[in-house]
Design a protein around this motif. Structure first.
Motif, PDB file in Angstrom:
ATOM      1  N   TRP A 151       0.827  -1.206   0.000  1.00  0.00           N
ATOM      2  CA  TRP A 151       0.000   0.000   0.000  1.00  0.00           C
ATOM      3  C   TRP A 151       0.865   1.261   0.000  1.00  0.00           C
ATOM      4  CZ3 TRP A 151      -4.803   0.353  -1.408  1.00  0.00           C
ATOM      5  CH2 TRP A 151      -5.623  -0.774  -1.310  1.00  0.00           C
ATOM      6  N   MET A 152       2.022   1.196   0.633  1.00  0.00           N
ATOM      7  CA  MET A 152       2.941   2.337   0.609  1.00  0.00           C
ATOM      8  C   MET A 152       3.440   2.588  -0.809  1.00  0.00           C
ATOM      9  SD  MET A 152       4.592   4.799   2.008  1.00  0.00           S
ATOM     10  CE  MET A 152       4.548   4.599   3.799  1.00  0.00           C
ATOM     11  N   VAL A 153       3.738   1.533  -1.553  1.00  0.00           N
ATOM     12  CA  VAL A 153       4.172   1.676  -2.938  1.00  0.00           C
ATOM     13  C   VAL A 153       3.096   2.390  -3.755  1.00  0.00           C
ATOM     14  CG1 VAL A 153       4.682   0.421  -5.068  1.00  0.00           C
ATOM     15  CG2 VAL A 153       5.734  -0.297  -2.923  1.00  0.00           C
ATOM     16  N   LEU A 154       1.843   1.958  -3.598  1.00  0.00           N
ATOM     17  CA  LEU A 154       0.752   2.588  -4.336  1.00  0.00           C
ATOM     18  C   LEU A 154       0.582   4.052  -3.952  1.00  0.00           C
ATOM     19  CD1 LEU A 154      -2.049  -0.150  -4.386  1.00  0.00           C
ATOM     20  CD2 LEU A 154      -0.323   0.354  -6.107  1.00  0.00           C
ATOM     21  N   ALA A 155       0.690   4.342  -2.648  1.00  0.00           N
ATOM     22  CA  ALA A 155       0.528   5.721  -2.179  1.00  0.00           C
ATOM     23  C   ALA A 155       1.628   6.617  -2.742  1.00  0.00           C
ATOM     24  CB  ALA A 155       0.533   5.759  -0.654  1.00  0.00           C
ATOM     25  N   LEU A 156       2.863   6.121  -2.736  1.00  0.00           N
ATOM     26  CA  LEU A 156       3.979   6.906  -3.277  1.00  0.00           C
ATOM     27  C   LEU A 156       3.825   7.136  -4.774  1.00  0.00           C
ATOM     28  CD1 LEU A 156       6.986   5.372  -1.326  1.00  0.00           C
ATOM     29  CD2 LEU A 156       6.311   7.774  -1.303  1.00  0.00           C
ATOM     30  N   LEU A 157       3.464   6.096  -5.499  1.00  0.00           N
ATOM     31  CA  LEU A 157       3.269   6.253  -6.941  1.00  0.00           C
ATOM     32  C   LEU A 157       2.160   7.262  -7.227  1.00  0.00           C
ATOM     33  CD1 LEU A 157       3.524   2.562  -8.244  1.00  0.00           C
ATOM     34  CD2 LEU A 157       5.192   4.390  -8.559  1.00  0.00           C
ATOM     35  N   ALA A 158       1.085   7.203  -6.433  1.00  0.00           N
ATOM     36  CA  ALA A 158      -0.050   8.092  -6.661  1.00  0.00           C
ATOM     37  C   ALA A 158       0.315   9.547  -6.407  1.00  0.00           C
ATOM     38  CB  ALA A 158      -1.228   7.673  -5.778  1.00  0.00           C
ATOM     39  N   ILE A 159       0.981   9.817  -5.287  1.00  0.00           N
ATOM     40  CA  ILE A 159       1.260  11.219  -4.956  1.00  0.00           C
ATOM     41  C   ILE A 159       2.380  11.787  -5.834  1.00  0.00           C
ATOM     42  CG2 ILE A 159       2.958  10.825  -3.110  1.00  0.00           C
ATOM     43  CD1 ILE A 159       1.471  13.101  -1.576  1.00  0.00           C
ATOM     44  N   VAL A 160       3.357  10.973  -6.204  1.00  0.00           N
ATOM     45  CA  VAL A 160       4.397  11.446  -7.119  1.00  0.00           C
ATOM     46  C   VAL A 160       3.788  11.716  -8.491  1.00  0.00           C
ATOM     47  CG1 VAL A 160       6.520  10.828  -8.317  1.00  0.00           C
ATOM     48  CG2 VAL A 160       6.294  10.342  -5.897  1.00  0.00           C
ATOM     49  N   ALA A 161       2.892  10.834  -8.937  1.00  0.00           N
ATOM     50  CA  ALA A 161       2.221  11.039 -10.213  1.00  0.00           C
ATOM     51  C   ALA A 161       1.375  12.312 -10.190  1.00  0.00           C
ATOM     52  CB  ALA A 161       1.344   9.835 -10.552  1.00  0.00           C
ATOM     53  N   ALA A 162       0.656  12.533  -9.087  1.00  0.00           N
ATOM     54  CA  ALA A 162      -0.168  13.734  -8.967  1.00  0.00           C
ATOM     55  C   ALA A 162       0.693  14.995  -9.003  1.00  0.00           C
ATOM     56  CB  ALA A 162      -0.984  13.683  -7.679  1.00  0.00           C
TER      57      ALA A 162
END
Length: 223
Positions: free
Chosen positions: A97-108
């Motif tokens: 879930w941390m991987v997904l959160a990091l990918l999401a916020i970096v992408a945003a």
């Protein structure tokens, strides 16, 4: 024992380096933010690559292999509090879930940067294709997301340090070398790699998606 294949590790460390360079270029020696924009575009390419690699990459790189539901994450958290967490060859449920959160916020952060302008010398690649209101909104979000991104990165670093120092697995060393000691793991072991050819195809497609997408949307893909 193979834990993470080479494309997964290169993507992770390249993304970390590019995020660091983006921060540095924002504040030092890049008045027109040209390099900052190139960093953002490279970050978007890596994000798209990682999403593709999460579908066709090695077994421990695939989202289906390490992203669990909320119940799985809660169960792992409870076992962690009890001091008896199961050990995973790839990401554990909370790490997934941390991987997904990091990918999401970096992408945003990178996506909003496409539409950001200071109305003087800095114009993002997509500012010519959208309204002034969109530019103002994106510019605001680009600033607001910054502290949340820093906080999430800090949490990620601290969690990896704690797990490496006090847990059974040295996650930092494993993400560098790609291997973990032979043992009994809760997920599939050993990992199966995705292959260099497949990784290069994903990278080429990611470049096409980012730069081609900006051009097709009416933007300027090259700062």
């Amino acid at each position: 024992m193979l834990a993470w294949d080479l494309p997964t590790r290169l993507a992770k460390w390249s993304l970390a380096a590019l995020v660091g360079l983006a921060f540095a270029s924002r504040y030092w020696g890049d008045e027109a933010l040209v390099w900052h924009q190139w960093n953002g575009l490279a970050i978007l390419v890596l994000i798209v690559f990682r999403l593709l690699w999460g579908l066709v990459g090695g077994s421990t790189a695939r989202f289906a292999g390490f992203v669990s539901g909320p119940v799985g994450g809660l169960r792992y958290a409870m076992s962690l509090l009890k001091g008896q967490p199961p050990h995973f060859l790839g990401h554990n449920p909370l790490g997934g879930w941390m991987v997904l959160a990091l990918l999401a916020i970096v992408a945003a952060q990178a996506l909003t940067g496409l539409f950001t302008s200071d109305d003087i010398i800095v114009y993002g690649p997509m500012t010519a294709a959208v309204s002034d209101e969109t530019i103002r909104s994106a510019s605001a979000w680009h600033q607001w997301l910054y502290p949340f991104l820093l906080a999430l990165i800090g949490l990620h670093v601290l969690a990896n340090l704690a797990y490496s120092l006090f847990g059974r697995d040295n996650l930092i060393r494993a993400m560098v070398t790609g291997s973990k000691p032979a043992a009994s793991y809760a997920d599939r072991a050993p990992a199966t790699p995705g292959g260099v050819g497949r990784a290069l195809a994903c990278l080429a497609l990611a470049i096409l998606v980012v730069f081609g997408g900006i051009a097709l949307a009416g933007g300027h893909p090259f700062p």
